[in-house]
Enzyme design. Sequence first.
Site, PDB file in Angstrom:
ATOM      1  N   ILE A  95      -7.701 -39.666   7.464  1.00 47.38           N
ATOM      2  CA  ILE A  95      -8.768 -40.627   7.188  1.00 47.38           C
ATOM      3  C   ILE A  95      -8.180 -41.951   6.708  1.00 47.38           C
ATOM      4  O   ILE A  95      -7.282 -41.974   5.868  1.00 47.38           O
ATOM      5  CB  ILE A  95      -9.718 -40.085   6.097  1.00 47.38           C
ATOM      6  CG1 ILE A  95     -10.327 -38.744   6.533  1.00 47.38           C
ATOM      7  CG2 ILE A  95     -10.811 -41.093   5.766  1.00 47.38           C
ATOM      8  CD1 ILE A  95     -10.938 -37.956   5.387  1.00 47.38           C
ATOM      9  N   CYS A  96      -8.700 -43.044   7.237  1.00 49.47           N
ATOM     10  CA  CYS A  96      -8.353 -44.375   6.752  1.00 49.47           C
ATOM     11  C   CYS A  96      -9.544 -44.895   5.941  1.00 49.47           C
ATOM     12  O   CYS A  96     -10.554 -45.304   6.507  1.00 49.47           O
ATOM     13  CB  CYS A  96      -8.046 -45.319   7.915  1.00 49.47           C
ATOM     14  SG  CYS A  96      -7.580 -46.985   7.390  1.00 49.47           S
ATOM     15  N   LEU A  97      -9.421 -44.830   4.619  1.00 49.06           N
ATOM     16  CA  LEU A  97     -10.482 -45.280   3.721  1.00 49.06           C
ATOM     17  C   LEU A  97      -9.824 -45.827   2.464  1.00 49.06           C
ATOM     18  O   LEU A  97      -9.022 -45.137   1.837  1.00 49.06           O
ATOM     19  CB  LEU A  97     -11.426 -44.122   3.382  1.00 49.06           C
ATOM     20  CG  LEU A  97     -12.592 -44.431   2.443  1.00 49.06           C
ATOM     21  CD1 LEU A  97     -13.540 -45.452   3.061  1.00 49.06           C
ATOM     22  CD2 LEU A  97     -13.364 -43.156   2.103  1.00 49.06           C
TER      23      LEU A  97
END
Length: 203
Positions: A95-97
Site C-alpha cells: 500500500i502507498c499511503l
Amino acid sequence: MAANGRVKKEISIICKTDPTSGVIATTAGDDLSIPGKPGWRHLIGTIQGPSGTPYENGVFDVDILIDGEYPFAPPKMKFITKIWHPNVSSATGAICLDILKDQWTPALTIKTAMMSLQALLCSPEPNDPQDAQVAKMYLENKPEFDRTAKFWVEQYASPKSDTSKEDAVGRVCEMGFDKESARKALEKHKWDEQAAVNDLLGM
C-alpha cells in the site's frame, strides 16, 4: 509497558463490531507467537467496500503487523484480498499511503489507519501510485478502470456462498488433492483457487 497497554486497548476496540465504520479486525492465528518477533502483534483487518465506488459490496482483508516500536512507528499493512487500485500493488497488496509511512504520528490508531485505507478506496491518488499500470488506466481510461475494479471485486472480494465454496473444493480436488487439504488451503487463501493450488504444490 504503557505502549503495550495502549496496543491491548486498541485491539479490544478494533475487534468489536461497529457497523457504522465498515472496518473491523480479528487477531490472527499466530498472534502473540510470531517466530523471531517477540512483542509483535498480528491482526487481520476487514474493510467493507464503500458504496458509490467500484469497490461497493466488496469485502477486503488486510494483513496488519504491529511491531515493538508502535505507536511511534506505523503498523505494517498490506491487502490480502486482491484489489485493482492505483495505490495498492495488484501483485503483492503493498500500500502507498502517507500515514503508513512518513506522515504517521502516535496520535493515530489502528482503527484510524484502517479507516484511512477505506477512504483511499473512495479517493485514489493516481499521481502517487503503488501500481503504475493501474494508475495509468485510471488517468487515461476511467470507464475501463471502473469495469476492471468491479470485476476484481466480483472475482476476489465477494463473499462466497456455501454452494460456490463446495464447487471450488471440487475443482481443486479434480487436480488430484484430497477434499480436506483442498478445503484447508482454500480457507487459508480466502477461497482464491489459484493461490490455494500454488500452496498445495509448494510454490
